[in-house]
Write an enzyme that holds these catalytic residues in place. Sequence first.
Site, PDB file in Angstrom:
ATOM      1  N   HIS A  23       0.835  -1.198   0.000  1.00  0.00           N
ATOM      2  CA  HIS A  23       0.000   0.000   0.000  1.00  0.00           C
ATOM      3  C   HIS A  23       0.873   1.253   0.000  1.00  0.00           C
ATOM      4  CE1 HIS A  23      -3.751   2.227   1.129  1.00  0.00           C
ATOM      5  NE2 HIS A  23      -2.866   3.066   1.648  1.00  0.00           N
ATOM      6  N   GLU A  24       1.826   1.305   0.916  1.00  0.00           N
ATOM      7  CA  GLU A  24       2.673   2.491   1.010  1.00  0.00           C
ATOM      8  C   GLU A  24       3.629   2.595  -0.171  1.00  0.00           C
ATOM      9  OE1 GLU A  24       1.624   4.583   2.982  1.00  0.00           O
ATOM     10  OE2 GLU A  24       0.398   3.261   4.214  1.00  0.00           O
ATOM     11  N   HIS A  59       1.895   4.559  -2.842  1.00  0.00           N
ATOM     12  CA  HIS A  59       2.035   6.002  -2.626  1.00  0.00           C
ATOM     13  C   HIS A  59       3.422   6.477  -3.041  1.00  0.00           C
ATOM     14  CE1 HIS A  59      -1.726   6.956  -0.643  1.00  0.00           C
ATOM     15  NE2 HIS A  59      -1.553   6.034   0.296  1.00  0.00           N
ATOM     16  N   GLU A  99      -4.453   8.017  -3.315  1.00  0.00           N
ATOM     17  CA  GLU A  99      -4.930   6.761  -2.747  1.00  0.00           C
ATOM     18  C   GLU A  99      -5.209   5.733  -3.830  1.00  0.00           C
ATOM     19  OE1 GLU A  99      -5.699   4.336   0.569  1.00  0.00           O
ATOM     20  OE2 GLU A  99      -4.749   6.292   0.378  1.00  0.00           O
TER      21      GLU A  99
END
Length: 499
Positions: free
Chosen positions: A262-263, A266, A292
């Site tokens: 997830h990170e 980003h 996001e």
Amino acid sequence: MTQHETWVALRAHWQELADLGGIGALLGWDQSTYLPGAAGSGRARQRALLAGVRHARATDAGYGRLLDQAGALDLGPTEARMLGVARREFERATRLPGEFVRASAQHAGESYAAWVEARPANDWARMVPLLERTLDLSVQRAGFFPEFADPMDFFVDASDEGMTAAQVDAVFAELRAALVPLVDAVAAAPAPRMDFLAREYPIPTQLRLGEEVGALYGYDFARGRQDLTAHPFMTRLGARDVRITTRAQLADPTDALYSTLHEVGHALYEQGVAEDLLDTPLGGGVSAGVHESQSRLWENLVGRSRAFWAGQFGRFREAFPEQLSDVTEEEMFRAVNVVRRSLIRTDADELTYNLHVITRYELERQLLGGSLAISDLADAWHAAYEANLGLRAPSHVDGVLQDVHWFSGGIGGVFQGYTLGNVLSAQFYAAAQAANPDLDGDIARGEFGRLHGWLREHVYAPGRTFTPTELVERATGQGMTAAPYLAYLRGKYTDLYSL
């Protein structure tokens, strides 16, 4: 001052603002990773001081004159957008008194330090007065912009330029209507095998695997690093310093994996911004929703796909030979896509996740509108979870205290970006597939270059050159629509659960 001199002076000022922002991000990153427990109040004071210094530079009269002078320059479209974004940020910053900015920053630091202790202790009472102060500051902040009749309109526009709360409400209503019956149908179907995820998986190996996959995705560890924290995040500390954090559980290797992926999503966005835009008003992600979309795309549409596990299951089985000795690739794929109603947003599956977000967004609307008091928030949280997910948290740890957002910044304008990101993730991925046939084949071979390259060209490199709406339309050929996202969810889970 000549045109060249004016522009050079502006670029120097933007560099200074970026550097001050990076220093503030460094203080925040350290507070969330390595800061000694007793140092919270001192760090809050430091961050407040720095926020005041940066605000003074962001609202400096000389800077305002430079912006005015630049308005008369003959600029190309990118420079004109750069100036326009800078002017928008300057005008917004000048409406906020310096003392308000310093007080807000110090309160955020103190509130976060208290939350770090209060959450594991289930001490909601300790946070009530602090959160009341947060709400007061949030309402005050919106009040400096009276052109927004609804405080939530201000916060939504601040994080997703050009969007209104009414537009968010409409998207959420469409999703709720589609997702609730699908969740009900899946919940009634037989659950996949899950027992092997409860075995012990050494955390150092979990972290190494996450970093290996992140590097395959394209995350450049020469310009970043990964560390542990309580609530994972990505942060930019400088033009070439984009860091990620993750969390890990001994008895669930997927927690660290998907937190990392997830990170990484980003971080890929931030690392992919064009070099000539760095340290300018255009040198970052264009909106919360678009940002996001990238974390959710790489975490879910890629990382939870059948193709991903076809390519990566062998890597995991080699790292955990005992724990996964009796597990098949298909069982792993089904386990990481299990649907079950849960209390924790960050643990939620793809189908129920948006119901967590909608719950928080609706509570924020009530708080900002004055129909809900902080003292009643914990009870309202329980009622909302029972209505939306049929669950009630046994304690505040898994209830109102679970998310860091309200306890480290403000109330309003953050959570809706998570669901807008889900919607856009499928829209971007569908466009990438149309331009690059057989992306699933690439992913199954552990090759992510074509997908990463398309996203870098169409989403990452422009930074904030276009508005969020313009970026989505240029990349996908249409405005934001939930249709690809709902089609993705229906297709995936109808197949997985034989509905």
